[in-house]
Design an enzyme around this catalytic site. Sequence first.
Site, PDB file in Angstrom:
ATOM      1  N   ASN A   8      13.706 -27.461  -2.695  1.00 57.33           N
ATOM      2  CA  ASN A   8      14.669 -26.636  -1.953  1.00 57.33           C
ATOM      3  C   ASN A   8      16.061 -27.198  -2.232  1.00 57.33           C
ATOM      4  OD1 ASN A   8      16.186 -25.235  -0.090  1.00 57.33           O
ATOM      5  ND2 ASN A   8      15.386 -26.339   1.698  1.00 57.33           N
ATOM      6  N   TRP A   9      16.814 -26.449  -3.017  1.00 61.42           N
ATOM      7  CA  TRP A   9      18.136 -26.958  -3.415  1.00 61.42           C
ATOM      8  C   TRP A   9      19.206 -26.740  -2.355  1.00 61.42           C
ATOM      9  CZ3 TRP A   9      18.880 -25.215  -9.250  1.00 61.42           C
ATOM     10  CH2 TRP A   9      17.891 -25.841 -10.023  1.00 61.42           C
ATOM     11  N   LYS A  10      18.889 -25.955  -1.352  1.00 61.97           N
ATOM     12  CA  LYS A  10      19.857 -25.634  -0.299  1.00 61.97           C
ATOM     13  C   LYS A  10      21.162 -25.064  -0.902  1.00 61.97           C
ATOM     14  CE  LYS A  10      17.782 -29.311   2.339  1.00 61.97           C
ATOM     15  NZ  LYS A  10      17.797 -30.143   3.515  1.00 61.97           N
ATOM     16  N   HIS A 100      13.128 -22.373   7.738  1.00 58.62           N
ATOM     17  CA  HIS A 100      13.569 -23.761   7.511  1.00 58.62           C
ATOM     18  C   HIS A 100      14.350 -24.251   8.735  1.00 58.62           C
ATOM     19  CE1 HIS A 100      15.762 -27.159   5.838  1.00 58.62           C
ATOM     20  NE2 HIS A 100      14.785 -27.238   4.953  1.00 58.62           N
ATOM     21  N   GLU A 102      17.024 -25.745   9.039  1.00 58.51           N
ATOM     22  CA  GLU A 102      18.463 -25.465   9.014  1.00 58.51           C
ATOM     23  C   GLU A 102      18.734 -24.004   9.407  1.00 58.51           C
ATOM     24  OE1 GLU A 102      19.056 -27.062   5.102  1.00 58.51           O
ATOM     25  OE2 GLU A 102      18.592 -29.034   5.929  1.00 58.51           O
ATOM     26  N   GLU A 171       7.736 -29.941   8.488  1.00 59.45           N
ATOM     27  CA  GLU A 171       8.963 -30.682   8.224  1.00 59.45           C
ATOM     28  C   GLU A 171       9.548 -31.172   9.547  1.00 59.45           C
ATOM     29  OE1 GLU A 171      10.798 -29.573   4.252  1.00 59.45           O
ATOM     30  OE2 GLU A 171      11.513 -28.085   5.649  1.00 59.45           O
ATOM     31  N   GLY A 177      16.517 -34.820   5.299  1.00 59.57           N
ATOM     32  CA  GLY A 177      17.814 -35.287   4.823  1.00 59.57           C
ATOM     33  C   GLY A 177      18.284 -36.583   5.445  1.00 59.57           C
ATOM     34  N   SER A 216      12.485 -36.057   3.561  1.00 59.30           N
ATOM     35  CA  SER A 216      12.808 -37.290   2.830  1.00 59.30           C
ATOM     36  C   SER A 216      11.701 -37.742   1.887  1.00 59.30           C
ATOM     37  CB  SER A 216      13.177 -38.406   3.819  1.00 59.30           C
ATOM     38  OG  SER A 216      14.346 -38.039   4.542  1.00 59.30           O
TER      39      SER A 216
END
Length: 256
Positions: A8-10, A100, A102, A171, A177, A216
């Site tokens: 997942n490159w965000k 997700h 976020e 997650e 992160g 992570s």
Amino acid sequence: MGYLVAGNWKMNKTVGETLEYLELFLPAVKDLTKVEIMIAPPFTALSSASIKLDAARREGEYNVKLGAQNMYYEEKGAFTGEISPLMLTELEVEYVILGHSERRHIFGERDSLINKKVISAVEHGIRPILCVGETIEEREQGRTLSVVERQIRNGLAGVERDLVYIDIAYEPVWAIGTGVNATPEQAQEVHRFIRSLINEISKGNDHKTRILYGGSVNEKNARELIREPNVDGFLVGTASLDPERFYKVITEVLEV
Ligand code: PEP
């Protein structure tokens, strides 16, 4: 189904940077077909990545799929700034990350919206990766399993018979992160719980739902995490941004 390692490159990488990444990454993962790999660039880079992947597949054996980081559930209309399932399938996007943390915590997405997206993705033949996980406060209050159960039951409402097309990513929010991953034991406890929940929800229907761990994950902790019996792969953020590190995570999975 085999392991899935998803990146997942965000909100990272322009089109140019995406193409540079793939120049390095694709030759390294050629013929690594035992593990399924997915990359999820930002929307703006999906088209270029799709063309690049197509070209690579014509020249060799690749098990690299394209994923999107989000999606709206309607096909078209007055939804400024949103991207529809039809726009993704046109680009041969096979996966979509939904719910997700976020999206939930920064953009306020709730279970009911995420559920509509999951249903729409399945209807359009895009495989959702439904993300679930507790905050640190919820863990400290002993609510980890009940939070995850609520997110899964609500997220999968109405698609219980379609679990063959869906993956889950556990997650923990406190691990995303932060550089602090869940221990293999912590991951295993929640993954085992999710597995039994999925078996119950699917009511005996054969399903191929994989339970990925995310938070992570890197080239140093991947091996001990993937050794846990209910960990079927990873959703990787930071370590997937560097093609060499992501390749190393994949090779750790292949070692098991
Ligand atoms: C993620 O964004 O899904 C994620 C797990 O990020 P990181 O690997 O950086 O913790």
